[in-house]
Design an enzyme around this catalytic site. Sequence first.
Site: not given
Ligand code: GLY
Length: 363
Positions: A119, A141, A183, A225, A235, A239, A243, A246, A250, A263
């Site tokens: 956990r 994330k 990025e 960030k 998010e 946040r 994206n 993305h 993706h 990526h």
């Molecule tokens: N890579 C996008 C984020 O960390 O929210």
Amino acid sequence: MARRVHVELGERSYDIVIGRNIRIGTVLKQTGATGGLLVSDSNIDPVHGDACQAGLESIGLKVARLVIPAGEQSKSMTSLCRIYDRALELGLDRFSFMVALGGGMIGDLVGFAAATYMRGIALAQVPTSMLAMVDSSVGGKTGVNLEQGKNLVGSFYQPVEVAVDLALLETLPEREFVSGLAEVVKYGVIDDFELFELIEANVDGVLQRSGKLLEQIVARCCEIKAGIVSEDEREGGRRAILNFGHTFGHALENAEGYGRLLHGEALAVGMVYAAELSAWECGLPVDQKERRSKLLRSLGLPVSPADAGMTWNMLREKMTADKKTRASVPRFVLAEGIGSVIIGRTVSEEVLAEAFEVLVCRA
Ligand code: GLY
């Protein structure tokens, strides 16, 4: 001297330490942990595994190693089970730790293993790629891919420390370094015009990984960030600006087959696609749209799908599996200008397809 960027999240706060040949594990040590697992991949472990293990052991942390095959295909449930098996074999308990030594794949995979093993146990992120240093190692994330799409299983789980050792970039292959720059450009586009201009004015220096410039850029990206994550950890709102590019990126990564496109390469194409949509939907001026493509191209990043056989239908289907999709309708982050973005936008099917055609014509 190392720089520190603080990620303020109450009792889950931590520092990102940025420098060269920095010490790893001091915060893990403070958690009272004595033993843990250092997980890396088959590209990184032979180059940096011994030094990282020695660094941890030099401050009294006992650590075993596990090596996962390199490549995005390893960000899977199978690899996750390998980590759990090894941790159980070693008798790791709730007070043990995991260290993720690697790029985005390792950070996300090991982060999710640490989030779920017993956990949740302490986690340190030691990013070795540009992409991981400026993005994926920060903000918590974690997750794995499923066949149907990227990052479909995961959690928010913050590390206790992030050690960004810029010396590790010296051995990073060119293609991966350049991929991570996508990025960096993203931060310039979504939040910081000065950063965008700094990269634009110093393309050669950036590509040569020049010392002070690189440190300045990585630290700025981490600051941006950290600020966004502190404001919106899970998010719920802001946040989502991270994206940008993305949704399409993706889908492209998945449609090409994981590993064909890195990526950052898929993200670069995704940002060009998002800029195209932004021009249609929210009046992004043509010169700004072109300026982004030009910068990405001058850094050596792709601006249209690499696979000539890639059809719109293939990509549109992949977009439906994206996490940002609701009721089969994909959501986009669009830009009105550099530093001014709108989240959660839906776009008509006609415009989505039209923007794809424009992209293909760029090839
Ligand atoms: N890579 C996008 C984020 O960390 O929210």
